[in-house]
Motif scaffolding. Structure first.
Motif, short mmCIF file in Angstrom:
data_model
loop_
_atom_site.label_atom_id
_atom_site.label_comp_id
_atom_site.label_asym_id
_atom_site.label_seq_id
_atom_site.Cartn_x
_atom_site.Cartn_y
_atom_site.Cartn_z
N ILE A 107 -70.80 -69.77 -21.64
CA ILE A 107 -71.78 -70.85 -21.40
C ILE A 107 -71.44 -72.09 -22.24
N ALA A 108 -71.01 -71.82 -23.51
CA ALA A 108 -70.63 -72.94 -24.38
C ALA A 108 -69.39 -73.64 -23.80
N GLN A 109 -68.48 -72.83 -23.28
CA GLN A 109 -67.26 -73.42 -22.70
C GLN A 109 -67.57 -74.30 -21.49
N VAL A 110 -68.43 -73.75 -20.62
CA VAL A 110 -68.79 -74.51 -19.40
C VAL A 110 -69.51 -75.81 -19.80
N ALA A 111 -70.45 -75.68 -20.75
CA ALA A 111 -71.23 -76.86 -21.15
C ALA A 111 -70.33 -77.92 -21.78
N ARG A 112 -69.42 -77.49 -22.65
CA ARG A 112 -68.54 -78.46 -23.33
C ARG A 112 -67.60 -79.12 -22.31
N ASN A 113 -67.05 -78.30 -21.43
CA ASN A 113 -66.15 -78.87 -20.41
C ASN A 113 -66.88 -79.89 -19.55
N PHE A 114 -68.09 -79.51 -19.15
CA PHE A 114 -68.85 -80.42 -18.29
C PHE A 114 -69.14 -81.72 -19.05
N PHE A 136 -67.82 -83.14 -21.94
CA PHE A 136 -66.72 -83.99 -22.43
C PHE A 136 -65.75 -84.44 -21.33
N ARG A 137 -65.76 -83.75 -20.18
CA ARG A 137 -64.86 -84.19 -19.11
C ARG A 137 -65.60 -84.90 -17.98
N PHE A 140 -60.92 -82.75 -26.90
CA PHE A 140 -60.56 -82.89 -25.48
C PHE A 140 -59.65 -84.11 -25.31
N ARG A 141 -58.45 -84.01 -25.86
CA ARG A 141 -57.54 -85.16 -25.83
C ARG A 141 -57.06 -85.47 -24.42
N ASP A 142 -56.90 -84.44 -23.61
CA ASP A 142 -56.47 -84.69 -22.23
C ASP A 142 -57.53 -85.51 -21.49
N ALA A 143 -58.82 -85.19 -21.76
CA ALA A 143 -59.90 -85.97 -21.12
C ALA A 143 -59.89 -87.40 -21.66
N ALA A 144 -59.68 -87.55 -22.97
CA ALA A 144 -59.64 -88.89 -23.57
C ALA A 144 -58.51 -89.72 -22.96
N ARG A 145 -57.38 -89.06 -22.69
CA ARG A 145 -56.26 -89.78 -22.06
C ARG A 145 -56.65 -90.26 -20.65
#
Ligand code: SF4
Ligand code: SF4
Length: 436
Positions: free
Chosen positions: A114-121, A123-124, A244-249
């Motif tokens: 759940i933490a993974q899904v929330a963070r992905n949602f 920050f991306r 989330f460097r890939d998202a920042a890029r």
């Protein structure tokens, strides 16, 4: 810097060994000042990050191996305030190191699904789409304005679930969202002295619309034509700081396309955290990537609004403001961009304004991006200290240079039952210009 195809260049051996263990950064570090623990100091954290780096480089630690909880905790407790960079005589680029440590943690640390899904949602996806931000803002606005928030506070249900402090940190949602101004151009008052692009942020478009409007008024009053590029996106700072460097890029790429550099004298932002990341867009790309040169040009044009106005010089007539004002340095303006004097110069230039220095203004207020949500207890400890110093100045107004710091300091005023007004430097200029 070594290369990683998804997250750009990574620190190399020399980036870690530049630390000579002198300890001059210790007293500048908010977490070391709180706990006196080497593992929560810049020097201690650099050592831990270096050990991970060495483990990976020597092949002793497999890339898929999990990190210890201790390492993750010490890195997470860092505010990424970069006060240690300012103090360091050896030129350690701590901000880069900690962002890469967080990117490693993101890849190798096991979180609940759940933490993974929330963070992905968050920050991306969330930060990248204005419709998500607007929808969430409408829900929170309903919560705030329908009376539900007042009832929840009144019956103590928030306290019961440990949410009382987080509720205080919730920004007030605007009636009119600044997203509506995207694609607009604002004419200068009098002869045009500069043409600038305004970077409006992401969540600030639903929580700081009035600050954005005030920034445009101050810029136009001082002879700037202001364009708000339509396709601009979140700067990527929150994602980069969270690993989330890939998202920042991805965010950086969108902004590189949205801002036609040749059209503008500067890209202006009123958010120190965004400006700091935008001035380092080139750090997100390797020198062989196509975006690198473009990112350097973008970084070179980016200006914090206080820096820009102080350099340009004010031409608008400033009316009197009979106020005692103190100033909290925003970490990513002072330590990230090395800008100390510009906001002070602007404040001191307002007739009758009584400017008084805030003791330890260079120490973080505890806001630090999402830190006040993820490390609430530490954040509130830092905030309590900050409010004690603010109170000691006798100032009626606390000025600062970043929306995140404004929210944190306003929460401090409420939590500690104080009565100061917390405003951005440009909001005070706007008042002085408009006479309101
Ligand atoms: S970034 Fe701030 S909290 Fe982190 S180690 Fe440096 S001074 Fe300490
Ligand atoms: S001041 Fe710089 S060189 Fe000295 S211990 Fe801190 S990070 Fe290392």
């Amino acid at each position: 810097m070594s290369q990683n195809p998804n997250s750009g260049p990574s620190p190399v051996y020399e980036d870690y060994t530049r630390c000579i263990h002198c300890g001059l950064c210790l007293n500048a570090c908010p977490t070391y000042r709180l706990w006196n623990l080497e593992a929560d100091s810049p020097r201690g954290r650099i050592q831990q990050m270096f050990r991970v780096f060495q483990g990976e480089s020597s092949g002793q630690s497999q890339p898929e191996a999990r990190f210890s909880q201790g390492f993750v905790d010490h890195i997470n407790k860092c505010l990424d305030c970069r006060a240690c960079e300012t103090a360091c005589p050896s030129g350690v680029e701590y901000g880069k190191l900690v962002e890469h440590a967080r990117a490693r943690i993101e890849r190798r640390y096991e979180r609940s699904w759940i933490a993974q899904v929330a963070r992905n949602f968050f920050f991306r996806d969330f930060l990248s789409a204005s419709h998500f931000i607007e929808d969430a803002a409408r829900v929170f606005r309903l919560y705030q304005r329908s009376g539900i928030q007042a009832v929840a506070r009144g019956i103590g249900i928030l306290k019961l679930f440990g949410l009382a402090e987080r509720d205080r940190l919730l920004p007030q949602i605007d009636g009119d969202f600044f997203f509506n101004r995207f694609g607009s151009t604002f004419a200068p008052v009098g002869p045009r002295r500069a043409r600038v692009a305004f970077f409006a942020g992401c969540i600030a478009n639903v929580t700081f619309s009035r600050l954005n409007e005030a920034t445009i008024r101050v810029l136009t009053a001082n002879g700037c034509e202001v364009v708000v590029p339509k396709e601009q996106s979140c700067c990527g700072a929150l994602s980069a700081h969270a690993g989330f460097r890939d998202a920042a890029r991805g965010f950086a790429r969108k902004n590189l396309e949205a801002f036609q550099l040749h059209d503008f004298d500067a890209i202006v932002t009123n958010a120190a955290g965004c400006g700091s990341t935008m001035k380092e867009y080139d750090h997100l790309f390797s020198t062989h990537e196509l975006e690198h040169a473009q990112a350097r040009a973008f970084a070179a044009k980016t200006r914090d609004v206080a820096e820009f106005l102080a350099d340009l010089g004010l031409t608008a007539k400033l009316g009197s403001l009979r106020l005692r004002v103190t100033y909290q340095d925003s970490c990513h303006l002072l330590h990230g961009q090395k800008i100390r004097e510009a906001p002070r110069k602007l404040l001191r230039g307002i007739p009758d304004l009584d400017f008084v220095e805030l003791p330890h203004s260079e120490i973080c207020c505890g806001s630090a991006g999402t830190y006040n949500v993820t490390q609430t207890e530490t954040s509130l400890q830092l905030l309590a200290e900050k409010m004690r110093h603010a109170q000691s100045t006798g100032a009626e107004t606390i000025a600062t240079a970043n929306p995140g710091c404004i929210l944190q300091l306003r929460a401090g005023v409420t939590l500690h039952h104080l009565n100061q007004n917390v405003l951005h430097v440009v909001e005070l200029l706007d008042r002085a210009i408009s006479g309101r």
